[in-house]
Design a protein around this motif. Structure first.
Motif, PDB file in Angstrom:
ATOM      1  N   LEU A   1      68.119  36.141  18.529  1.00  9.00           N
ATOM      2  CA  LEU A   1      67.713  37.013  17.433  1.00  9.00           C
ATOM      3  C   LEU A   1      67.414  36.142  16.228  1.00  9.00           C
ATOM      4  N   LEU A   2      66.209  36.245  15.705  1.00  8.04           N
ATOM      5  CA  LEU A   2      65.783  35.404  14.575  1.00  8.04           C
ATOM      6  C   LEU A   2      65.365  36.292  13.415  1.00  8.04           C
ATOM      7  N   ALA A   3      66.203  36.323  12.398  1.00  2.00           N
ATOM      8  CA  ALA A   3      65.952  37.145  11.212  1.00  2.00           C
ATOM      9  C   ALA A   3      65.344  36.253  10.119  1.00  2.00           C
ATOM     10  N   VAL A   4      64.167  36.622   9.664  1.00  2.00           N
ATOM     11  CA  VAL A   4      63.447  35.834   8.655  1.00  2.00           C
ATOM     12  C   VAL A   4      63.447  36.596   7.332  1.00  2.00           C
ATOM     13  N   ASN A   5      63.890  35.960   6.280  1.00  2.00           N
ATOM     14  CA  ASN A   5      64.052  36.621   4.984  1.00  2.00           C
ATOM     15  C   ASN A   5      62.734  36.783   4.234  1.00  2.00           C
ATOM     16  N   ILE A   6      61.891  37.664   4.744  1.00  2.00           N
ATOM     17  CA  ILE A   6      60.655  38.019   4.026  1.00  2.00           C
ATOM     18  C   ILE A   6      60.481  39.521   4.094  1.00  2.00           C
TER      19      ILE A   6
ATOM     20  N   TYR B   1      52.379  35.978  11.509  1.00  2.00           N
ATOM     21  CA  TYR B   1      52.225  34.536  11.773  1.00  2.00           C
ATOM     22  C   TYR B   1      53.390  33.755  11.171  1.00  2.00           C
ATOM     23  N   VAL B   2      53.798  34.152   9.978  1.00  2.00           N
ATOM     24  CA  VAL B   2      54.911  33.456   9.324  1.00  2.00           C
ATOM     25  C   VAL B   2      56.193  33.635  10.136  1.00  2.00           C
ATOM     26  N   VAL B   3      56.482  34.858  10.543  1.00  2.00           N
ATOM     27  CA  VAL B   3      57.682  35.120  11.337  1.00  2.00           C
ATOM     28  C   VAL B   3      57.611  34.362  12.664  1.00  2.00           C
ATOM     29  N   SER B   4      56.447  34.387  13.314  1.00  2.00           N
ATOM     30  CA  SER B   4      56.285  33.696  14.595  1.00  2.00           C
ATOM     31  C   SER B   4      56.521  32.204  14.466  1.00  2.00           C
ATOM     32  N   GLU B   5      55.850  31.585  13.511  1.00  2.00           N
ATOM     33  CA  GLU B   5      55.895  30.128  13.421  1.00  2.00           C
ATOM     34  C   GLU B   5      57.248  29.628  12.927  1.00  2.00           C
TER      35      GLU B   5
ATOM     36  N   LEU C   1      53.550  28.441   3.546  1.00  2.00           N
ATOM     37  CA  LEU C   1      52.227  28.699   4.128  1.00  2.00           C
ATOM     38  C   LEU C   1      51.472  27.399   4.375  1.00  2.00           C
ATOM     39  N   VAL C   2      51.556  26.476   3.427  1.00  2.00           N
ATOM     40  CA  VAL C   2      50.897  25.173   3.594  1.00  2.00           C
ATOM     41  C   VAL C   2      51.511  24.422   4.772  1.00  2.00           C
ATOM     42  N   ASP C   3      52.834  24.441   4.861  1.00  2.00           N
ATOM     43  CA  ASP C   3      53.523  23.740   5.949  1.00  2.00           C
ATOM     44  C   ASP C   3      53.153  24.329   7.306  1.00  2.00           C
ATOM     45  N   ILE C   4      53.076  25.651   7.367  1.00  2.00           N
ATOM     46  CA  ILE C   4      52.723  26.297   8.633  1.00  2.00           C
ATOM     47  C   ILE C   4      51.324  25.891   9.070  1.00  2.00           C
ATOM     48  N   LEU C   5      50.390  25.875   8.142  1.00  2.00           N
ATOM     49  CA  LEU C   5      49.024  25.469   8.490  1.00  2.00           C
ATOM     50  C   LEU C   5      48.979  24.030   8.990  1.00  2.00           C
TER      51      LEU C   5
END
Length: 229
Positions: free
Chosen positions: A224-229, A86-90, A31-35
């Motif tokens: 296809l982008l699978a995010v492990n959350i 937002y996390v998945v997008s970024e 989250l910090v890195d994304i910001l």
């Protein structure tokens, strides 16, 4: 973040179909890195006029403030539904840039696109070798893998010509050739989705069976982008 898998699904040619699995690793650090990425407004230099830079800076700052508020509600080990997209997008956008070497274009909302009222694609990029614009849609669902939300949304946006409507917003970042190609149907799409613990083999198998996925195979690229959350 960490790229766990990167597969080229050659059996689906002539469309170029890629599958990328992403591990956010430590959520609080992510989250910090994304910001940090979102607050880097160096992309404003793509706008020639000072008034454009000021206008887009104002729009971007409002979006970053909104994202900060949503991220503040997350705990060390999990994210809220509001922050999830937002996390998945970024993370997916960064994977296109870092793993594939595709064009760095800021999230659509930083460019001032509204998610409500006139929604459009969440993120964009471009294959700079083939001048192919990529239109990305991200979905986050708390209890299951979200490809079943991302793929039909992409299909609806294509039917509603949301990809064509996005093209003027991409002019400061993309070549005229890539924008004209996209306008003429030579484009690509990225489906980014929360994946939970479902295995990649199972995800790919189920996605390949879907009619909304098969409908995308007429285009240049599908990611296809699978995010492990």
């Amino acid at each position: 973040m960490k790229i766990l898998e990167h597969r080229l699904l050659n059996e689906l040619s002539p469309a170029k179909v890629q599958y990328i699995r992403i591990d956010p690793e430590d959520i609080s650090v992510t989250l910090v890195d994304i910001l940090k990425f979102l607050m880097d407004l160096s992309w404003l230099k793509n706008f020639d006029e000072e008034y454009e830079q000021r206008a887009f800076n104002s729009k971007a700052q409002k979006t970053v403030d909104d994202i900060k508020e949503k991220f503040a509600k997350c705990s060390d080990d999990k994210i809220t539904k509001e922050a999830g997209e937002y996390v998945v997008s970024e993370l997916s956008r960064e994977a296109l840039i870092n793993e594939l070497g595709y064009l760095d274009i800021p999230l659509a909302e930083l460019l001032g696109k509204q998610r409500s009222g006139n929604p459009g694609f969440d993120f964009h990029s471009a294959n700079i070798l083939t001048d192919t614009v990529i239109f990305g849609e991200a979905k986050y669902v708390t209890r299951t893998s979200a490809y079943s939300s991302a793929l039909p949304q992409i299909k609806r946006f294509i039917d509603d010509k949301k990809d064509i409507e996005d093209l003027p917003d991409l002019k400061p970042f993309c070549t005229s050739k890539s924008l004209n190609r996209a306008s003429n149907g030579q484009k690509g799409f990225a489906a980014a989705f929360s994946a939970r613990s479902t295995s990649s083999d199972n995800l790919i198998k189920k996605i390949k069976e879907r009619d909304d996925f098969k409908a995308l195979l007429v285009y240049e690229e599908i990611i296809l982008l699978a995010v492990n959350i």
